[in-house]
Design a protein around this motif. Structure first.
Motif, PDB file in Angstrom:
ATOM      1  N   LEU A 141       0.833  -1.197   0.000  1.00  0.00           N
ATOM      2  CA  LEU A 141       0.000   0.000   0.000  1.00  0.00           C
ATOM      3  C   LEU A 141       0.870   1.250   0.000  1.00  0.00           C
ATOM      4  O   LEU A 141       0.580   2.233  -0.674  1.00  0.00           O
ATOM      5  N   LEU A 142       1.908   1.223   0.785  1.00  0.00           N
ATOM      6  CA  LEU A 142       2.775   2.390   0.876  1.00  0.00           C
ATOM      7  C   LEU A 142       3.490   2.646  -0.441  1.00  0.00           C
ATOM      8  O   LEU A 142       3.751   3.794  -0.804  1.00  0.00           O
ATOM      9  N   ARG A 143       3.823   1.593  -1.154  1.00  0.00           N
ATOM     10  CA  ARG A 143       4.496   1.744  -2.446  1.00  0.00           C
ATOM     11  C   ARG A 143       3.487   1.907  -3.591  1.00  0.00           C
ATOM     12  O   ARG A 143       3.878   1.930  -4.753  1.00  0.00           O
ATOM     13  N   ARG A 144       2.211   1.983  -3.234  1.00  0.00           N
ATOM     14  CA  ARG A 144       1.126   2.140  -4.209  1.00  0.00           C
ATOM     15  C   ARG A 144       1.051   0.952  -5.162  1.00  0.00           C
ATOM     16  O   ARG A 144       0.621   1.093  -6.308  1.00  0.00           O
ATOM     17  N   GLU A 145       1.458  -0.227  -4.690  1.00  0.00           N
ATOM     18  CA  GLU A 145       1.295  -1.431  -5.496  1.00  0.00           C
ATOM     19  C   GLU A 145      -0.116  -1.982  -5.387  1.00  0.00           C
ATOM     20  O   GLU A 145      -0.499  -2.873  -6.141  1.00  0.00           O
ATOM     21  N   ALA A 146      -0.874  -1.472  -4.431  1.00  0.00           N
ATOM     22  CA  ALA A 146      -2.279  -1.855  -4.272  1.00  0.00           C
ATOM     23  C   ALA A 146      -3.034  -0.644  -3.759  1.00  0.00           C
ATOM     24  O   ALA A 146      -2.452   0.262  -3.153  1.00  0.00           O
ATOM     25  N   ASP A 147      -4.333  -0.609  -4.022  1.00  0.00           N
ATOM     26  CA  ASP A 147      -5.178   0.489  -3.553  1.00  0.00           C
ATOM     27  C   ASP A 147      -5.773   0.204  -2.180  1.00  0.00           C
ATOM     28  O   ASP A 147      -5.906   1.104  -1.350  1.00  0.00           O
ATOM     29  N   ILE A 148      -6.175  -1.052  -1.968  1.00  0.00           N
ATOM     30  CA  ILE A 148      -6.837  -1.465  -0.728  1.00  0.00           C
ATOM     31  C   ILE A 148      -6.181  -2.758  -0.270  1.00  0.00           C
ATOM     32  O   ILE A 148      -5.748  -3.563  -1.090  1.00  0.00           O
ATOM     33  N   ALA A 149      -6.123  -2.962   1.041  1.00  0.00           N
ATOM     34  CA  ALA A 149      -5.557  -4.200   1.563  1.00  0.00           C
ATOM     35  C   ALA A 149      -6.449  -4.758   2.662  1.00  0.00           C
ATOM     36  O   ALA A 149      -6.997  -4.005   3.480  1.00  0.00           O
ATOM     37  N   VAL A 150      -6.618  -6.080   2.666  1.00  0.00           N
ATOM     38  CA  VAL A 150      -7.262  -6.794   3.770  1.00  0.00           C
ATOM     39  C   VAL A 150      -6.132  -7.395   4.590  1.00  0.00           C
ATOM     40  O   VAL A 150      -5.342  -8.188   4.074  1.00  0.00           O
ATOM     41  N   ARG A 151      -6.050  -7.021   5.855  1.00  0.00           N
ATOM     42  CA  ARG A 151      -4.940  -7.436   6.687  1.00  0.00           C
ATOM     43  C   ARG A 151      -5.421  -8.008   8.013  1.00  0.00           C
ATOM     44  O   ARG A 151      -6.483  -7.625   8.525  1.00  0.00           O
ATOM     45  N   MET A 152      -4.616  -8.913   8.578  1.00  0.00           N
ATOM     46  CA  MET A 152      -4.947  -9.525   9.850  1.00  0.00           C
ATOM     47  C   MET A 152      -4.141  -8.902  10.997  1.00  0.00           C
ATOM     48  O   MET A 152      -3.890  -9.527  12.014  1.00  0.00           O
ATOM     49  N   ILE A 281      -5.799   8.247  -1.732  1.00  0.00           N
ATOM     50  CA  ILE A 281      -6.640   7.704  -2.800  1.00  0.00           C
ATOM     51  C   ILE A 281      -8.007   7.288  -2.297  1.00  0.00           C
ATOM     52  O   ILE A 281      -8.831   6.816  -3.068  1.00  0.00           O
ATOM     53  N   ARG A 282      -8.268   7.477  -0.988  1.00  0.00           N
ATOM     54  CA  ARG A 282      -9.581   7.098  -0.485  1.00  0.00           C
ATOM     55  C   ARG A 282     -10.671   7.956  -1.107  1.00  0.00           C
ATOM     56  O   ARG A 282     -11.816   7.547  -1.225  1.00  0.00           O
ATOM     57  N   GLY A 283     -10.319   9.173  -1.542  1.00  0.00           N
ATOM     58  CA  GLY A 283     -11.307  10.043  -2.177  1.00  0.00           C
ATOM     59  C   GLY A 283     -11.659   9.646  -3.589  1.00  0.00           C
ATOM     60  O   GLY A 283     -12.608  10.169  -4.164  1.00  0.00           O
ATOM     61  N   ASN A 284     -10.912   8.714  -4.186  1.00  0.00           N
ATOM     62  CA  ASN A 284     -11.234   8.200  -5.514  1.00  0.00           C
ATOM     63  C   ASN A 284     -12.562   7.452  -5.445  1.00  0.00           C
ATOM     64  O   ASN A 284     -12.742   6.561  -4.613  1.00  0.00           O
ATOM     65  N   ALA A 285     -13.503   7.805  -6.332  1.00  0.00           N
ATOM     66  CA  ALA A 285     -14.856   7.249  -6.243  1.00  0.00           C
ATOM     67  C   ALA A 285     -14.870   5.731  -6.384  1.00  0.00           C
ATOM     68  O   ALA A 285     -15.611   5.043  -5.675  1.00  0.00           O
ATOM     69  N   VAL A 286     -14.053   5.196  -7.285  1.00  0.00           N
ATOM     70  CA  VAL A 286     -14.044   3.751  -7.497  1.00  0.00           C
ATOM     71  C   VAL A 286     -13.433   3.041  -6.294  1.00  0.00           C
ATOM     72  O   VAL A 286     -13.972   2.047  -5.799  1.00  0.00           O
ATOM     73  N   VAL A 287     -12.309   3.558  -5.815  1.00  0.00           N
ATOM     74  CA  VAL A 287     -11.668   2.963  -4.639  1.00  0.00           C
ATOM     75  C   VAL A 287     -12.586   3.049  -3.436  1.00  0.00           C
ATOM     76  O   VAL A 287     -12.727   2.091  -2.661  1.00  0.00           O
ATOM     77  N   ARG A 288     -13.248   4.195  -3.283  1.00  0.00           N
ATOM     78  CA  ARG A 288     -14.148   4.375  -2.153  1.00  0.00           C
ATOM     79  C   ARG A 288     -15.305   3.384  -2.213  1.00  0.00           C
ATOM     80  O   ARG A 288     -15.716   2.817  -1.195  1.00  0.00           O
ATOM     81  N   ARG A 289     -15.846   3.149  -3.413  1.00  0.00           N
ATOM     82  CA  ARG A 289     -16.963   2.216  -3.560  1.00  0.00           C
ATOM     83  C   ARG A 289     -16.536   0.804  -3.181  1.00  0.00           C
ATOM     84  O   ARG A 289     -17.250   0.107  -2.458  1.00  0.00           O
ATOM     85  N   VAL A 290     -15.364   0.376  -3.638  1.00  0.00           N
ATOM     86  CA  VAL A 290     -14.887  -0.972  -3.306  1.00  0.00           C
ATOM     87  C   VAL A 290     -14.578  -1.071  -1.822  1.00  0.00           C
ATOM     88  O   VAL A 290     -14.905  -2.073  -1.183  1.00  0.00           O
ATOM     89  N   PHE A 291     -13.960  -0.036  -1.265  1.00  0.00           N
ATOM     90  CA  PHE A 291     -13.643  -0.020   0.170  1.00  0.00           C
ATOM     91  C   PHE A 291     -14.914  -0.189   1.001  1.00  0.00           C
ATOM     92  O   PHE A 291     -14.975  -1.009   1.920  1.00  0.00           O
ATOM     93  N   ASP A 292     -15.954   0.584   0.675  1.00  0.00           N
ATOM     94  CA  ASP A 292     -17.213   0.500   1.417  1.00  0.00           C
ATOM     95  C   ASP A 292     -17.901  -0.846   1.213  1.00  0.00           C
ATOM     96  O   ASP A 292     -18.497  -1.395   2.135  1.00  0.00           O
ATOM     97  N   PHE A 293     -17.831  -1.361  -0.023  1.00  0.00           N
ATOM     98  CA  PHE A 293     -18.465  -2.655  -0.301  1.00  0.00           C
ATOM     99  C   PHE A 293     -17.788  -3.755   0.513  1.00  0.00           C
ATOM    100  O   PHE A 293     -18.458  -4.586   1.135  1.00  0.00           O
ATOM    101  N   LEU A 294     -16.465  -3.783   0.503  1.00  0.00           N
ATOM    102  CA  LEU A 294     -15.745  -4.783   1.276  1.00  0.00           C
ATOM    103  C   LEU A 294     -16.037  -4.634   2.767  1.00  0.00           C
ATOM    104  O   LEU A 294     -16.199  -5.630   3.478  1.00  0.00           O
ATOM    105  N   GLY A 295     -16.106  -3.383   3.226  1.00  0.00           N
ATOM    106  CA  GLY A 295     -16.375  -3.147   4.640  1.00  0.00           C
ATOM    107  C   GLY A 295     -17.719  -3.676   5.087  1.00  0.00           C
ATOM    108  O   GLY A 295     -17.887  -4.087   6.240  1.00  0.00           O
ATOM    109  N   ALA A 296     -18.682  -3.690   4.181  1.00  0.00           N
ATOM    110  CA  ALA A 296     -20.008  -4.213   4.520  1.00  0.00           C
ATOM    111  C   ALA A 296     -20.114  -5.710   4.279  1.00  0.00           C
ATOM    112  O   ALA A 296     -20.764  -6.434   5.043  1.00  0.00           O
ATOM    113  N   MET A 297     -19.470  -6.199   3.209  1.00  0.00           N
ATOM    114  CA  MET A 297     -19.674  -7.583   2.775  1.00  0.00           C
ATOM    115  C   MET A 297     -18.816  -8.583   3.534  1.00  0.00           C
ATOM    116  O   MET A 297     -19.262  -9.711   3.805  1.00  0.00           O
ATOM    117  N   ILE A 298     -17.590  -8.218   3.878  1.00  0.00           N
ATOM    118  CA  ILE A 298     -16.714  -9.175   4.553  1.00  0.00           C
ATOM    119  C   ILE A 298     -17.303  -9.641   5.881  1.00  0.00           C
ATOM    120  O   ILE A 298     -17.351 -10.853   6.146  1.00  0.00           O
TER     121      ILE A 298
END
Length: 317
Positions: A141-152, A281-298
């Motif tokens: 995430l820090l190197r911008r190799e991914a937009d969102i991460a699921v972490r334990m 990048i959280r303000g990006n509409a597409v990233v934000r939509r996926v972030f919110d979807f994962l937050g609800a669906m997981i």
């Protein structure tokens, strides 16, 4: 209307024409459109000049449509409806969610947790493309190799925003075939009793399980684990094959028919599940939509036996 007139025809004047036709006066039309009366008067004059016909007769109380105005009224309304459909289509296009999001997750989460979540995302957002990056490092995430991460584990970098989704129960487990051969252990000490003949599956270099046993008061060494691997997928497959007793997040058992939890009283601390995104990048509409979807669906996929814990945290803030 001649071909030359058609080519120079100003379609925007139709809106003013219909407003005057419906209101019966320039003043009323101006009020309905939020425009100035002289502007509408000029629009009508321009339209009459283009059409070569008078559209309204002025009266003391307003205007009366001429035969020419009534003759083009239906076509004008069709033009207006078409313009409205065009505007609605453009608006839907602007509001549609399209783009590509790179999602990072560990081997286990990518294999056992995310597939049904991403399947649901595809149904809900067909315009979003997802690239699943299988990695255990938050640094992507820090190197911008991914937009969102699921972490334990909770990310502690100040540039990341994280949301806790759940506390995931960890269980000792084994396949029913293994238990049929070796018996069901009734106490943790039986796992370490050589006379019981149990096979423990552990890690090669990772000392997580060793530290866990130590925290419960058991002195456990690598030699107690007859099968060892640091590959998370191979570890799970060993359990699923009935090779021995291992330790896993409870949600993984859904992917391994016949694998059951054992020793329910074993005090294994749960591990947290976090969703992280780079703040910029959280303000990006597409990233934000996926972030919110994962937050609800997981949490929904994890099920009622692994309840989500609410809360959003900005790291180091």
């Amino acid at each position: 209307m001649s071909p030359s007139t058609f080519q120079t025809f100003d379609w925007t004047l139709v809106r003013s024409f219909l407003a005057v036709l419906d209101a019966g006066s320039l003043m009323g039309a101006a009020r309905s459109l939020g425009a100035q009366q002289p502007t509408l008067s000029r629009h009508i004059a321009e339209l009459e000049a283009q059409l070569g016909a008078a559209l309204f007769e002025r009266t003391g109380r307003g205007v009366v449509p001429t035969a020419a105005a009534l003759a083009i009224a239906e076509a004008a309304r069709e033009m207006q409806a078409g313009a409205e459909r065009l505007a609605a289509g453009l608006d839907r296009q602007r509001q549609s969610t399209t783009g590509t999001v790179r999602l990072a997750a560990s081997q286990i989460a990518a294999s056992h947790l995310l597939p049904p979540v991403l399947a649901a995302l595809r149904e809900a957002e067909p315009g979003i493309q997802v690239e699943l990056v299988v990695s255990n490092a938050i640094s992507n995430l820090l190197r911008r190799e991914a937009d969102i991460a699921v972490r334990m584990a909770r990310p502690d970098q100040a540039s990341l925003v994280a949301r806790k989704l759940a506390d995931l129960p960890i269980v000792a487990c084994a396949h029913e075939r293994y238990l049929a051969r070796h018996g069901m252990p009734l106490a943790p000490a039986e796992l370490l009793d050589a006379a019981r003949g149990h096979t423990l599956i552990g890690y090669e270099r990772d000392d997580t399980i060793l530290r866990g046993f130590a925290a419960m008061g058991f002195a456990v060494e690598h030699g107690h684990f007859m099968l060892r691997t640091d590959d998370q997928l191979a570890y799970g497959e060993l359990i699923a094959a009935g090779a021995g007793i291992g330790f896993s997040a409870r949600y993984c058992l859904r992917s391994w028919p016949g694998v059951v939890p054992i020793l329910p009283g074993l005090p294994i601390p749960p591990i947290p599940c976090w969703l992280a995104v780079h703040r910029e990048i959280r303000g990006n509409a597409v990233v934000r939509r996926v972030f919110d979807f994962l937050g609800a669906m997981i949490p929904e996929v994890l099920g009622a036996d692994e309840p989500a814990t609410a809360g959003v945290a900005r790291t180091n803030e």
